[in-house]
Write a protein that holds these residues in place. Sequence first.
Motif, mmCIF file in Angstrom:
data_model
loop_
_atom_site.group_PDB
_atom_site.id
_atom_site.type_symbol
_atom_site.label_atom_id
_atom_site.label_comp_id
_atom_site.label_asym_id
_atom_site.label_seq_id
_atom_site.Cartn_x
_atom_site.Cartn_y
_atom_site.Cartn_z
ATOM 1 N N SER A 88 -18.300 -16.309 37.336
ATOM 2 C CA SER A 88 -19.230 -17.347 37.773
ATOM 3 C C SER A 88 -18.992 -18.613 36.942
ATOM 4 N N THR A 89 -19.583 -19.713 37.354
ATOM 5 C CA THR A 89 -19.441 -20.965 36.609
ATOM 6 C C THR A 89 -19.883 -20.793 35.167
ATOM 7 N N GLN A 90 -21.004 -20.115 34.948
ATOM 8 C CA GLN A 90 -21.521 -19.922 33.601
ATOM 9 C C GLN A 90 -20.585 -19.053 32.762
ATOM 10 N N GLU A 91 -20.041 -18.008 33.358
ATOM 11 C CA GLU A 91 -19.121 -17.137 32.635
ATOM 12 C C GLU A 91 -17.826 -17.853 32.268
ATOM 13 N N CYS A 92 -17.383 -18.772 33.133
ATOM 14 C CA CYS A 92 -16.138 -19.512 32.872
ATOM 15 C C CYS A 92 -16.228 -20.326 31.590
ATOM 16 N N ARG A 93 -17.415 -20.763 31.241
ATOM 17 C CA ARG A 93 -17.587 -21.602 30.049
ATOM 18 C C ARG A 93 -17.333 -20.849 28.757
ATOM 19 N N ASN A 122 -22.703 -23.693 39.910
ATOM 20 C CA ASN A 122 -23.381 -22.563 40.561
ATOM 21 C C ASN A 122 -22.471 -21.723 41.456
ATOM 22 N N THR A 123 -21.188 -21.684 41.150
ATOM 23 C CA THR A 123 -20.285 -20.785 41.872
ATOM 24 C C THR A 123 -20.542 -19.376 41.370
ATOM 25 N N ALA A 124 -20.812 -18.476 42.289
ATOM 26 C CA ALA A 124 -21.094 -17.084 41.923
ATOM 27 C C ALA A 124 -19.795 -16.300 41.770
ATOM 28 N N GLN A 125 -19.849 -15.201 41.028
ATOM 29 C CA GLN A 125 -18.698 -14.320 40.901
ATOM 30 C C GLN A 125 -18.379 -13.734 42.281
ATOM 31 N N TYR A 126 -17.111 -13.613 42.588
ATOM 32 C CA TYR A 126 -16.587 -13.094 43.850
ATOM 33 C C TYR A 126 -16.876 -13.997 45.047
ATOM 34 N N GLN A 127 -17.179 -15.245 44.787
ATOM 35 C CA GLN A 127 -17.396 -16.231 45.846
ATOM 36 C C GLN A 127 -16.037 -16.777 46.291
ATOM 37 N N ALA A 162 -17.391 -12.247 57.194
ATOM 38 C CA ALA A 162 -17.981 -12.665 55.933
ATOM 39 C C ALA A 162 -17.067 -12.247 54.795
ATOM 40 N N GLY A 163 -17.028 -13.047 53.756
ATOM 41 C CA GLY A 163 -16.149 -12.743 52.644
ATOM 42 C C GLY A 163 -14.822 -13.468 52.770
#
Length: 178
Positions: free
Chosen positions: A147-152, A122-127, A11-12
């Motif tokens: 995350s996607t939201q932070e990228c904006r 909806n890409t999460a941080q560290y995904q 995983a990861g």
Amino acid sequence: MAPSAGAAPSAGTSGSSIGENIQLLVDRPDGTYCFRLHRDRVYYLSEKLLKLAASVPRDSLVAPGTCFGKFTKSQKFRLSVTALDFLAPYAKYKVWVKPGSEQSFLYGNHVLKSGLGRITENTAQYQGVVVYSMADVPLGFGVAAKSTQECRKVDPLAIVVFHQADVGEYVRNEDTLT
């Protein structure tokens, strides 16, 4: 190669990049495929090839299939760029880089916000993500730094994807890819 030497990516790594789609790599229409551990590296190969490899002495066997990655000395799994063609079609999370940033990524640099073309919703941080050119050509792997939201809303010089592997490694590290 002994059938008991099986291993699946941890995983990861590829599991977090393609999720449940990893089953599609094993049960394929052209036969059954498997993952095998050989000298700290994980290989992906057909069961037919596995049976043929069993007749070769382990010391003489260089690479029984396609190398998906290797275990480091600290026992962490490091995904190899040689797995890109197999994982890219099934990737759940993708990042597209602008043409001006492709070369930077291919030289082993992280992706900055200024070079980000698109990112899967909806890409999460560290995904785990697969990095593509804007022409949908897979370039490599990375881990989402934001995350996607932070990228904006981040600064244009902020790192949005941490570099893991890219197709430029075929040239830079050709002697260590086997």
